[in-house]
Scaffold this motif. Structure first.
Motif, PDB file in Angstrom:
ATOM      1  N   SER A  87     -10.119  -9.444  10.626  1.00 57.31           N
ATOM      2  CA  SER A  87     -11.424  -9.050  11.170  1.00 57.31           C
ATOM      3  C   SER A  87     -11.931 -10.048  12.192  1.00 57.31           C
ATOM      4  N   PHE A 226     -15.223   5.318  11.527  1.00 59.73           N
ATOM      5  CA  PHE A 226     -14.973   3.883  11.564  1.00 59.73           C
ATOM      6  C   PHE A 226     -13.853   3.530  10.592  1.00 59.73           C
ATOM      7  N   TYR A 227     -13.001   2.608  11.001  1.00 60.82           N
ATOM      8  CA  TYR A 227     -11.988   2.146  10.061  1.00 60.82           C
ATOM      9  C   TYR A 227     -11.933   0.627  10.120  1.00 60.82           C
ATOM     10  N   ASP A 228     -11.655   0.066   8.975  1.00 59.66           N
ATOM     11  CA  ASP A 228     -11.575  -1.384   8.854  1.00 59.66           C
ATOM     12  C   ASP A 228     -10.166  -1.802   9.237  1.00 59.66           C
ATOM     13  N   PRO A 229     -10.005  -2.553  10.310  1.00 54.78           N
ATOM     14  CA  PRO A 229      -8.652  -2.931  10.717  1.00 54.78           C
ATOM     15  C   PRO A 229      -7.968  -3.813   9.679  1.00 54.78           C
ATOM     16  N   GLU A 233      -9.419   1.051   5.557  1.00 53.79           N
ATOM     17  CA  GLU A 233     -10.380   2.012   5.003  1.00 53.79           C
ATOM     18  C   GLU A 233     -11.107   2.732   6.139  1.00 53.79           C
ATOM     19  N   GLU A 234     -11.458   3.990   5.856  1.00 53.52           N
ATOM     20  CA  GLU A 234     -12.138   4.799   6.878  1.00 53.52           C
ATOM     21  C   GLU A 234     -13.475   5.306   6.346  1.00 53.52           C
ATOM     22  N   LEU A 235     -14.368   5.511   7.273  1.00 50.19           N
ATOM     23  CA  LEU A 235     -15.671   6.048   6.889  1.00 50.19           C
ATOM     24  C   LEU A 235     -16.251   6.806   8.077  1.00 50.19           C
TER      25      LEU A 235
END
Lengths: 292, 647
Positions: A87, A226-229, A233-235
């Motif tokens: 991140s 949105f996704y956490d690189p 996880e996606e949202l």
């Protein structure tokens, strides 16, 4: 100078020097204050002691070997803990540096100031474990060593600083200053516990919470996935609908960090990556002045 | 409320846009990296209810904005409080049938109806489309016009002697309104609402179709009336030259009194009598000389004059000759014997024009110019090939085919001779046309779509009439009915010798022009050319229509009278309106109320401005609510509480 301008200047050494010089000039204070090694006492020579420190005068007077003991050559042993998780390699705007770039340069600048003040500086880079470590030392060579190691760092891996912090706490036998540079996109409770653990071991702790402006303000989109690189996880979020709530949530999260850390004697500073590095250095300075 | 631009309501489908976006847009959201996902999760977790509420509110607001904009674009208006109405397709059914010519008070019913129709049209606007349908003249074309032309049309409408078929007029009105694309549709039924003017068919109008009905009649009792309903010369057989005969007169009286009648020939009273109510009387007719005879029977005048007179016309001629070849069967022979006994048939002389009854085609060899032949098929199908050979030899293009049998089928056809009306056929041979004859043959009667009676002319001038069934009771009902004699009389006389026949025709029914006729003189003396259709549709005058040839010689006279049902003046009770009218019927009893009841959807103030303002207001609220989600960007977004760390 703002980070976007600085990033165009050149390598990390030049930038760190520029920042530090500018910063110190702005303070109108000598960067060499307290830079000296002070004699403390004599003790009897023991095999293995460095012959350079034998006090030949005492030997002339007493015919016995004494070795000169000095106060610590540096005022402080500082350890910079640099989060290099995935991140940290993110930036919301191509014109802005990544959080890692900002952290690297902030670390280099801090190291330069510390070394100029005669402190010793060490470095530990981590994500879910410590991936690189430089033992705390003083002097010009340490500066170059630190620069070399900092420059090699690349973002990757998941953030799990609690393990790294505990590992650092265990390895640092002498109490010193621990400076954590991280975006703190971590499990808050575990991280707080680890920071308290450091504090419990007598370390002064200074946390620089690096925040990209894009993390404070959602992008201009009505709907986004949105996704956490880091975790993948996606949202899906209706951005327009939660923009203000999100902003409040971020503020609350930052406030929670401060509220939970300050009572423990842990200094906490939010550092926006679109703001000048010198603002972060001021935070360090206040901390350093308090430490004496 | 109403709308001026209803097509704009189609844009109401745009309401689906926020719904679709709300429900499905998430699947097409932009994918972007975002490390601070935990803050988003936290936001959603902490504000789930608030966010859902705001989304729902935004959805409602946006939907409402679209609806308001659509309604504003469709030009919504209030229906009350205005003098204007939305553009309307209007059909004015003005009943000018025979019964409308009766006098009530000091004027005719038709004049009163026209006044009502004009009062309604005074409220019409230039953007209305109006059809004026005179119910007593259904043959007139219906053309949409503006209010001004419609008023002129109404003023020009005169009484017709024809019966008014209001059910047919309402059905026609519905068809016309279906072609209009205006927001409002309305029917003004301005009539005396004669119950006999409605049929028992399907309800003419659909539910919801507006019809405003002029009805001062329900409150009043039916007016008294005495009228003649039928005259028949010679019991259906027109008298021959020098024969005395009688005229049968039927009358109807609402007051159960006898109806005095007079017979007039050449404007001179020749006989008089009285007709009991719902009964008939016979008046002696003097023996006519050769030629066409026309006259009338009159009753004492009353308020409804048209049904107080009935006209008649017939051709007095010598008895025609008849020759029978072969055995046509006992029924034909008996009928011929009756006619001969009555002096209506004479033996065929060599130079005499007349009819040859050719059974199975025997005797067709004599068919030539000036000769007419009735061809009767044999009962035995085995003889058909021989008949077809004789037809071919005589130059007749028709051939008999296979025998077909079914249940009793009533003969029908536009040119159906009167004696064949009501006759049923159960067996008949197929009649097939072979080749393309120079003079196109005519089908006078059909049985279940098959030709049953066809006539034509051979290349050498001989006329033929072919029947598809043998004249026996097993094949056709004609031999055992009273019409058999009339049919034989018609074939031997009207068909074979002259082209016209006696009898009366109801006004409004078309008259068929004889072949030689080139023009027709209407009862009022107005000449009219006979067109290619050889039909005279506008039989709206009672009297005698004279068909003339190119030399202005009379070819045929046709008496046209008021349809008998027009003498029944009782109006339709309101209890039957729903079944006889359909639609949404609004009765109006008084003239002063009529203008207020027509164009009921009055256009009050248009609402586009308030709707637009409301949409703008909602848009502002929507912006505020949406801004609540987006937030106003702060001047110093880097100002969380712990920005400067601990002191």
């Amino acid at each position: 100078m703002d980070p976007a301008t600085l990033s165009n200047l050149g390598g990390i050494e030049l930038i760190a020097r520029e920042v530090v010089e500018g910063f110190l000039m702005g303070l109108h204070r000598s960067p060499h204050r307290g830079f000296s090694a002070e004699f403390a006492e004599l003790r009897a020579y023991q095999p293995g002691d460095d012959l350079r420190y034998i006090d030949w005068r005492m030997y002339g007077r007493s015919d016995r070997y004494y070795v000169k003991q000095f106060e610590e050559e540096t005022n402080l042993r500082a350890h910079i803990l640099l989060d290099i998780s995935h991140s940290m390699g993110w930036s919301s705007d191509p014109a802005l540096p990544t959080k890692l770039w900002y952290a690297q340069h902030l670390a280099a600048s801090l190291a330069l100031i510390l070394l100029r003040q005669g402190d010793s500086v060490g470095l530990a880079a981590f994500h879910d474990r410590v991936v690189d470590r430089v033992h705390a030392r003083g002097g010009r060579r340490q500066w170059y060593e630190l620069l070399k190691r900092i420059q090699r760092l690349e973002a990757g891996g998941k953030t799990s600083p609690e393990g790294a912090l505990r590992e650092v706490a265990i390895r640092l036998r002498r109490a010193g200053l621990v400076i954590l540079l991280s975006d703190l996109l971590v499990a808050p409770e575990e991280t707080r516990t680890a920071l308290k653990f450091l504090r419990h071991h007598g370390h002064e702790v200074l946390v620089f919470h690096l925040v990209d402006p894009g993390e404070r303000e959602l992008p201009a989109a009505s709907e986004a996935l949105f996704y956490d690189p880091e975790t993948g996880e996606e949202l899906t979020v209706s951005v327009a609908d939660i923009r203000s709530e999100y902003r409040e949530a971020v503020d609350e999260a930052l406030t929670e960090w401060e509220r939970s850390l300050r009572p423990q004697g842990i200094d906490y500073q939010v550092v926006d990556t679109d703001r000048p590095l010198s603002l972060a250095l001021r935070g360090y300075l206040r901390k350093r002045e308090r430490l004496g | 409320m109403g709308v001026l631009q209803p097509w704009f309501l189609v844009a109401g489908a745009a309401v689906a846009i926020p719904l679709v976006l709300h429900l499905f847009h998430r699947n097409r959201a932009r994918r972007m990296a975002f490390p601070a996902l935990r803050y988003l999760r936290r936001t959603e977790r902490d504000h789930a209810r608030q966010i859902r509420f705001r989304q729902l509110l935004l959805l409602l607001l946006r939907t409402a904005i679209l609806i308001l904009l659509v309604l504003a674009g469709a030009r919504l208006f209030l229906e009350a409080g205005g003098t204007r109405h939305p553009p309307t397709a209007l059909v004015v059914i003005l009943d000018n049938s025979a019964s409308s010519s009766r006098v009530v008070g000091e004027g005719r019913v038709l004049d009163q109806l026209k006044e009502v129709a004009l009062a309604g049209l005074e409220r019409a606007q230039p953007d209305d489309r109006v059809w004026v349908l005179p119910a007593g003249q259904p043959w007139l074309p219906a053309v949409p016009v503006g209010p001004e032309e419609a008023r002129a049309l109404v003023r020009d409408v005169g009484p017709s002697a024809a019966a008014g078929d209001l059910s047919a007029s309402l059905r026609r009105a519905r068809e016309l309104l279906a072609t209009a694309d205006l927001p409002r549709k309305e029917v003004h039924l301005v009539s005396d609402l004669q119950a006999s003017a409605f049929d028992d068919g399907d309800t003419p109008l659909h539910t919801g179709e507006e019809v405003v009905v002029w009805d001062p009649w329900t409150e009043t009792s039916p007016p008294p009336n005495r009228g003649l309903t039928a005259v028949e010369v010679g019991g259906g057989l027109p008298p021959l030259m020098g024969q005395r005969t009688r005229i049968t007169v039927e009358a109807r009286a609402s007051d159960s009194t006898e109806v005095p009648v007079r017979l007039l020939l050449d404007e001179r009273i020749r006989a008089a009598g009285t007709v009991p109510p719902e009964g008939q009387a016979s008046l002696l007719l003097p023996a006519p000389s050769s030629g066409w005879v026309q006259g009338r029977v009159e009753a004492d005048p009353d308020a409804f004059r048209l049904d107080d007179v009935r006209h008649f016309a017939f051709q007095a001629r010598p008895a025609p000759g008849l020759e029978v070849v072969g055995n046509p069967g006992p029924f034909v022979q008996e009928g011929i014997a009756v006619l001969r006994e009555a002096g209506r048939l004479a033996p065929m002389g060599s130079s005499m024009s007349g009819l040859t009854v050719a059974t199975a085609g025997e005797g067709l060899a004599t068919l030539g110019e000036g000769r007419a032949t009735l061809v009767l098929p044999p009962s035995d199908p085995a003889v058909i090939p021989a008949l077809n050979r004789r037809l071919a030899a005589a130059g007749i293009p028709w051939r008999y085919g296979a025998l077909q049998a079914s249940g009793a089928v009533t003969l029908a056809g536009r040119l159906l001779p009167e004696p064949l009306e009501g006759v049923t056929a159960s067996r008949w041979y197929g009649l097939e046309l072979e080749g393309a004859p120079e003079a196109p043959p005519r089908t006078l009667a059909r049985a279940d779509a098959d030709p049953w009676a066809v006539e034509g002319q051979t290349s050498d001038g001989g006329r033929y009439l072919l029947l598809a069934s043998p004249l026996d009771p097993a094949s056709v009902s004609l031999p055992v009915s009273t019409r058999m004699v009339r049919f034989l009389d018609w074939v031997s006389g009207a068909w074979a010798v002259s082209s016209g026949g006696p009898g009366e025709v109801d006004a409004g029914r078309p008259l068929t022009a004889p072949r030689q006729a080139t023009r027709v003189l209407r009862p009022d003396g107005t000449p009219e050319e006979v067109d290619g259709t050889r039909s005279l549709l506008s039989t709206d005058q009672v009297g005698v229509y004279a068909f003339l040839d190119a030399d202005s010689a009379v070819v045929e006279l046709q008496a046209v009278n008021v349809p008998a049902r027009e003498t029944l003046l009782a109006s339709l009770p309101r209890s039957e309106w729903s079944t006889r009218l359909g639609g949404t019927a609004t009765p109006v009893e008084r003239l002063e109320r009529w203008p207020d009841r027509v164009f009921r959807v009055r256009q009050g103030p248009e609402l586009w401005l308030p709707l637009l303002l409301a949409a703008l207001l909602l848009l502002g609220i929507e912006s505020l609510v949406a801004a609540g989600g987006r937030g106003v960007r702060r001047t110093s977004p880097r100002s969380p509480a712990p920005s400067h760390g601990a002191s």
